[in-house]
Scaffold this motif. Structure first.
Motif, PDB file in Angstrom:
ATOM      1  N   HIS A  36      57.286  45.433  52.727  1.00 47.09           N
ATOM      2  CA  HIS A  36      55.966  45.532  53.361  1.00 47.09           C
ATOM      3  C   HIS A  36      55.718  46.982  53.749  1.00 47.09           C
ATOM      4  O   HIS A  36      56.538  47.608  54.422  1.00 47.09           O
ATOM      5  CB  HIS A  36      55.931  44.637  54.604  1.00 47.09           C
ATOM      6  CG  HIS A  36      54.582  44.585  55.270  1.00 47.09           C
ATOM      7  ND1 HIS A  36      54.366  43.906  56.447  1.00 47.09           N
ATOM      8  CD2 HIS A  36      53.380  45.131  54.936  1.00 47.09           C
ATOM      9  CE1 HIS A  36      53.097  44.025  56.792  1.00 47.09           C
ATOM     10  NE2 HIS A  36      52.483  44.765  55.897  1.00 47.09           N
ATOM     11  N   TRP A  37      54.572  47.535  53.341  1.00 47.51           N
ATOM     12  CA  TRP A  37      54.218  48.899  53.718  1.00 47.51           C
ATOM     13  C   TRP A  37      52.757  48.973  54.158  1.00 47.51           C
ATOM     14  O   TRP A  37      51.915  48.197  53.714  1.00 47.51           O
ATOM     15  CB  TRP A  37      54.469  49.892  52.580  1.00 47.51           C
ATOM     16  CG  TRP A  37      53.784  49.579  51.286  1.00 47.51           C
ATOM     17  CD1 TRP A  37      54.311  48.925  50.208  1.00 47.51           C
ATOM     18  CD2 TRP A  37      52.428  49.907  50.921  1.00 47.51           C
ATOM     19  NE1 TRP A  37      53.377  48.818  49.205  1.00 47.51           N
ATOM     20  CE2 TRP A  37      52.218  49.413  49.610  1.00 47.51           C
ATOM     21  CE3 TRP A  37      51.383  50.563  51.573  1.00 47.51           C
ATOM     22  CZ2 TRP A  37      51.000  49.555  48.938  1.00 47.51           C
ATOM     23  CZ3 TRP A  37      50.160  50.702  50.914  1.00 47.51           C
ATOM     24  CH2 TRP A  37      49.981  50.209  49.616  1.00 47.51           C
ATOM     25  N   ILE A  38      52.487  49.927  55.034  1.00 51.71           N
ATOM     26  CA  ILE A  38      51.132  50.248  55.483  1.00 51.71           C
ATOM     27  C   ILE A  38      50.976  51.759  55.435  1.00 51.71           C
ATOM     28  O   ILE A  38      51.889  52.503  55.804  1.00 51.71           O
ATOM     29  CB  ILE A  38      50.865  49.715  56.907  1.00 51.71           C
ATOM     30  CG1 ILE A  38      50.776  48.180  56.900  1.00 51.71           C
ATOM     31  CG2 ILE A  38      49.589  50.314  57.492  1.00 51.71           C
ATOM     32  CD1 ILE A  38      50.547  47.567  58.267  1.00 51.71           C
ATOM     33  N   MET A  39      49.812  52.216  54.987  1.00 44.97           N
ATOM     34  CA  MET A  39      49.559  53.643  54.832  1.00 44.97           C
ATOM     35  C   MET A  39      48.264  54.056  55.522  1.00 44.97           C
ATOM     36  O   MET A  39      47.278  53.329  55.509  1.00 44.97           O
ATOM     37  CB  MET A  39      49.463  54.002  53.342  1.00 44.97           C
ATOM     38  CG  MET A  39      49.111  55.463  53.066  1.00 44.97           C
ATOM     39  SD  MET A  39      48.722  55.776  51.327  1.00 44.97           S
ATOM     40  CE  MET A  39      50.294  55.381  50.569  1.00 44.97           C
ATOM     41  N   SER A  40      48.274  55.260  56.083  1.00 44.27           N
ATOM     42  CA  SER A  40      47.058  55.920  56.546  1.00 44.27           C
ATOM     43  C   SER A  40      46.704  56.999  55.533  1.00 44.27           C
ATOM     44  O   SER A  40      47.583  57.713  55.049  1.00 44.27           O
ATOM     45  CB  SER A  40      47.270  56.566  57.914  1.00 44.27           C
ATOM     46  OG  SER A  40      47.525  55.596  58.902  1.00 44.27           O
ATOM     47  N   ASN A  41      45.404  57.122  55.207  1.00 39.37           N
ATOM     48  CA  ASN A  41      44.995  58.168  54.269  1.00 39.37           C
ATOM     49  C   ASN A  41      43.496  58.421  54.420  1.00 39.37           C
ATOM     50  O   ASN A  41      42.808  57.733  55.174  1.00 39.37           O
ATOM     51  CB  ASN A  41      45.346  57.784  52.830  1.00 39.37           C
ATOM     52  CG  ASN A  41      45.728  58.995  51.993  1.00 39.37           C
ATOM     53  OD1 ASN A  41      45.114  60.056  52.081  1.00 39.37           O
ATOM     54  ND2 ASN A  41      46.763  58.844  51.164  1.00 39.37           N
ATOM     55  N   SER A  42      43.016  59.411  53.690  1.00 41.67           N
ATOM     56  CA  SER A  42      41.618  59.803  53.802  1.00 41.67           C
ATOM     57  C   SER A  42      40.701  58.796  53.125  1.00 41.67           C
ATOM     58  O   SER A  42      41.068  58.137  52.150  1.00 41.67           O
ATOM     59  CB  SER A  42      41.411  61.189  53.174  1.00 41.67           C
ATOM     60  OG  SER A  42      41.799  61.167  51.812  1.00 41.67           O
ATOM     61  N   ASN A  43      39.495  58.691  53.647  1.00 42.02           N
ATOM     62  CA  ASN A  43      38.501  57.787  53.081  1.00 42.02           C
ATOM     63  C   ASN A  43      37.770  58.522  51.957  1.00 42.02           C
ATOM     64  O   ASN A  43      36.683  59.068  52.130  1.00 42.02           O
ATOM     65  CB  ASN A  43      37.514  57.341  54.169  1.00 42.02           C
ATOM     66  CG  ASN A  43      36.560  56.281  53.661  1.00 42.02           C
ATOM     67  OD1 ASN A  43      36.657  55.817  52.525  1.00 42.02           O
ATOM     68  ND2 ASN A  43      35.616  55.879  54.498  1.00 42.02           N
TER      69      ASN A  43
END
Length: 289
Positions: free
Chosen positions: A222-229
């Motif tokens: 399971h992974w979650i990422m933050s990134n640019s829109n």
């Protein structure tokens, strides 16, 4: 459940999540094996979550050496910091030094000092890997001894690594959880900042990261990422779950441009699992993860 001690990042980091970390971890699973964070930066999410077993990594060698020095002997780091005057002359002399040959505690103290006294707390290097941010002329202390000690105690159960994210994630297993906060894909202006090391994080690196995410998904991680829109990121992760969230970029010189819209991406449905009451079906879903 044991009450957690409040921990704060000991450095300021461009793209840091201190303002939204509590909201982010509401989407994290409640139960998992080992926690992995291969772009740890200032550690806002790590220190808010405080997992029992963790691996953190970063491509910035000096940053990871600083974590290691605090873990080994935070007192030595603190003592070195207390000897450093907040003057432009001292700052420029220290900035010109090569940290590689220094003892680890002194190297860590230099890192923290430069971060807290430079302009806007920005860590930036040139192509030769030399720190090149100007003096900030701020009247503030460099560190909180009590926080540094608490961070050191917490890091006792944290595996520290340096290097590329792919290498850092090579031993992640089914049941583990990974939070990814890479240098964001370019938005333009100050949001385009990605000079944490002598090698910039470019589009092909985002493609490599997406490939690692696909591989982890195939193994049940399971992974979650933050990134640019951005259209590039949305297309790269179009087969996953994506939510828009609000964040604030204090590094931007114009206060009106500091609030930004960014993405939270996951290979499992993004459900707020913390800070709310569960019904029986929710509990079963969490236990299955």
């Amino acid at each position: 459940m044991e009450k957690k001690i409040k921990l704060n990042p000991f450095v300021k980091w461009a793209g840091g999540k201190q303002g939204i970390a509590s909201n982010l971890i509401r989407y994290f699973p409640v139960k998992y094996g080992k926690y992995y964070e291969p772009f740890v930066g200032g550690g806002s999410v790590l220190f808010t979550l405080q997992p029992e077993c963790a691996m953190i990594s970063d491509a910035n060698t000096w940053l990871i050496d600083t974590y290691q020095a605090i873990k080994e002997d935070w007192n030595a780091v603190a003592e070195a910091l207390m000897e450093m005057p907040n003057t432009k002359e001292f700052f420029l002399d220290l900035r010109a030094q090569c940290p590689r040959a220094l003892p680890r505690a002194q190297k860590a103290a230099n890192f923290i000092y430069l971060n807290k006294t430079c302009f806007r707390g920005l860590f930036r290097v040139n192509q030769r890997g030399q720190f090149n941010v100007p003096y900030g002329n701020y009247d503030r202390r460099y560190f909180d001894p009590a926080n540094l000690q608490a961070v050191a105690e917490f890091l006792n159960n944290v595996d520290l690594r340096h290097g590329d994210f792919k290498i850092s994630l090579q031993d992640v297993q089914e049941g583990d959880f990974v939070y990814l906060d890479p240098p964001y894909y370019k938005l333009g202006g100050h949001s385009e900042f990605n000079r944490y090391t002598d090698q910039q994080f470019r589009a092909n690196d985002h493609v490599r990261l997406a490939e690692v995410c696909r591989e982890m998904t195939s193994r049940g991680v399971h992974w979650i990422m933050s990134n640019s829109n951005t259209e590039f990121i949305r297309e790269l992760y179009s087969s996953y779950y994506i939510e828009n969230i609000r964040n604030r970029r204090e590094i931007n010189l114009k206060s009106g441009n500091r609030d930004i819209d960014e993405l939270l991406i996951s290979n499992r449905p993004l459900v707020e699992r913390r800070g709310k009451k569960f019904d029986e079906s929710d509990v079963q879903a969490v236990l299955l993860e």
